[in-house]
Design an enzyme around this catalytic site. Sequence first.
Site, PDB file in Angstrom:
ATOM      1  N   GLU A 101       0.841  -1.210   0.000  1.00  0.00           N
ATOM      2  CA  GLU A 101       0.000   0.000   0.000  1.00  0.00           C
ATOM      3  C   GLU A 101       0.873   1.256   0.000  1.00  0.00           C
ATOM      4  O   GLU A 101       0.815   2.081   0.921  1.00  0.00           O
ATOM      5  CB  GLU A 101      -0.940  -0.015   1.202  1.00  0.00           C
ATOM      6  CG  GLU A 101      -1.890  -1.205   1.191  1.00  0.00           C
ATOM      7  CD  GLU A 101      -3.010  -1.116   2.208  1.00  0.00           C
ATOM      8  OE1 GLU A 101      -2.780  -0.550   3.276  1.00  0.00           O
ATOM      9  OE2 GLU A 101      -4.118  -1.605   1.915  1.00  0.00           O
ATOM     10  N   GLU A 113      -5.520  -8.174  -1.284  1.00  0.00           N
ATOM     11  CA  GLU A 113      -6.196  -8.027   0.011  1.00  0.00           C
ATOM     12  C   GLU A 113      -7.655  -7.705  -0.243  1.00  0.00           C
ATOM     13  O   GLU A 113      -7.978  -6.791  -1.011  1.00  0.00           O
ATOM     14  CB  GLU A 113      -5.601  -6.876   0.839  1.00  0.00           C
ATOM     15  CG  GLU A 113      -4.258  -7.158   1.432  1.00  0.00           C
ATOM     16  CD  GLU A 113      -3.793  -6.042   2.372  1.00  0.00           C
ATOM     17  OE1 GLU A 113      -4.644  -5.359   2.986  1.00  0.00           O
ATOM     18  OE2 GLU A 113      -2.576  -5.856   2.471  1.00  0.00           O
TER      19      GLU A 113
HETATM   20  C1  BGP Z   1      -4.368  -2.951   4.839  1.00  0.00           C
HETATM   21  C2  BGP Z   1      -3.041  -3.473   5.245  1.00  0.00           C
HETATM   22  C3  BGP Z   1      -3.037  -4.735   5.983  1.00  0.00           C
HETATM   23  C4  BGP Z   1      -4.288  -5.042   6.761  1.00  0.00           C
HETATM   24  C5  BGP Z   1      -5.577  -4.535   6.167  1.00  0.00           C
HETATM   25  C6  BGP Z   1      -6.770  -4.543   7.083  1.00  0.00           C
HETATM   26  O1  BGP Z   1      -4.347  -1.586   4.897  1.00  0.00           O
HETATM   27  O2  BGP Z   1      -2.179  -3.665   4.143  1.00  0.00           O
HETATM   28  O3  BGP Z   1      -1.839  -4.791   6.669  1.00  0.00           O
HETATM   29  O4  BGP Z   1      -4.148  -4.903   8.074  1.00  0.00           O
HETATM   30  O5  BGP Z   1      -5.445  -3.259   5.642  1.00  0.00           O
HETATM   31  O6  BGP Z   1      -6.749  -3.424   7.914  1.00  0.00           O
HETATM   32  P1  BGP Z   1      -6.916  -3.515   9.464  1.00  0.00           P
HETATM   33  O7  BGP Z   1      -5.898  -4.486   9.919  1.00  0.00           O
HETATM   34  O8  BGP Z   1      -6.685  -2.154   9.985  1.00  0.00           O
HETATM   35  O9  BGP Z   1      -8.304  -3.996   9.687  1.00  0.00           O
END
Ligand code: BGP
Length: 492
Positions: free
Chosen positions: A202, A389
Amino acid sequence: MKFPKDFLWGGATAANQYEGGFADGGKGVNTSDVMTAGAHTVPRRITYINPKTGETGSTGTGFGAPMEFPEGVIPAVIEGEYYPSHTATDFYHHFKEDIALMGEMGFKTFRLSMNWARIFPNGDDAEPCEAGLAFYDEVFDECKKYGIEPLVTLSHYETPIGLTIKYGGWKNRACIPLFEKYARTAFARYKGKVKYYLTFNEINMMSFCPFMAGGMTESTPQTRAQGAHNQFVASALAVKAAHEIDPEIKVGQMLAYQPTYAYTCDPADQLKVMEAQHGTLFYGDVQTGGYYPNYILKEYERQGIVLEECPEDYELIKNYSADFLSFSCYGSSCQTTHQGEAGEGNLMMGIKNPYLETNAWGWATDPHCLRLALNTLYDRYRKPLWIVENGIGWDDKMEEDGSVHDDYRIKYLQANIASMRDAINLDGIPLMGYTMWGCIDLVSAGTGEMKKRYGFVYVDRDDVGNGTLKRSRKDSFYWYKKVIASDGEDLT
Ligand code: BGP
């Protein structure tokens, strides 16, 4: 309506949220290791120490709460604080069991990140740490047993803290050759074992949380722009290195992307959408498109941002753009200039979209987000795409008999997988694969909580570090296994 036979089905994780093994194998400290746990409404903090006076304290992460580091302090692990990354859900000691579970679901790919500080503990060490390299050798060998292709993120919120302390993190060009050396070390060592890499997770998070994304303790428009520029050059050098070492290796970009809607048909709202999209797509235009778009150059001019650059930077960016574009997408965002009329929202997703349901953290689930995202990104870049993701965070409850009935997760995934299936079959999008986020429960990046769970597999661990770390299959585990076995045809 199926997926191609060679479609890479799988799941995604990141070392800083999953791996643990904080003090094992000579690993150094990374940026996530100095971040405390927060909660939905309580931001995570970065802890620090003043090495001269010994005084300690903490500040926000820049994401939700601003970062303010007093003069003379350095980020550090402090006695008495709880840091979720240190054990996380302990992949380090459970990798054989976890990869077996992935194999049982029929995974074709597994996205994980390498912990940079496990390979170069200080970030700028002369030689890599053999124990760290050997750990990932074992992991990749285990994947191979099950026919699972690793997809490796080189940097997922895991900048070695030494680079922050010594150089100020990614705002400093000194990080470029250090990252190149790390990437080259990985490409050469795992030649023949790892075919797919991503450089920075990201990368556009540099705009919101430069500490997590770039190991930077400053957050000004100038430092954020410089941090991004340095990562673009480093990514290009990684593509160049990979192709030299092994032409089979493909290096992708990783972007946080979400379709953005206007709340009203007021043209002013459309402009707001365009600006929000530019804020994200700028990163894609440079790293995957190979050029700095005019709208960002004009923006830099208006803000008085002047990049510290070398003449060859732009040649590198142009000649070694990403081989493919991967992205995270959890839902969509809604923007408006009519703030007063609209309900509250979420930092990332804008205001509340009345047509969509949200989870307990205010993340809107959107049945069409993936098809929209895939079309926008393919139309713009004409390169293969990979959804790395997607998923839904939920405070799952385990029943007395050890089962977890996560029908809400199945419902979310049914809609999302159908949406990408449409993009492939109806729109002809070349989609390489899909890795559901947090396939085995792990720590949330945003809040540091355990209870924001994403997995097909439940891990017994709570928000303050209690639990046996025992793994249990949720209902979605059996469902996803069926989806993969049917090449995505059977989503019931
Ligand atoms: C993205 C990241 C991940 C992951 C995901 C979910 O931004 O790349 O690392 O964590 O989001 O977000 P969160 O963990 O805050 O629910």
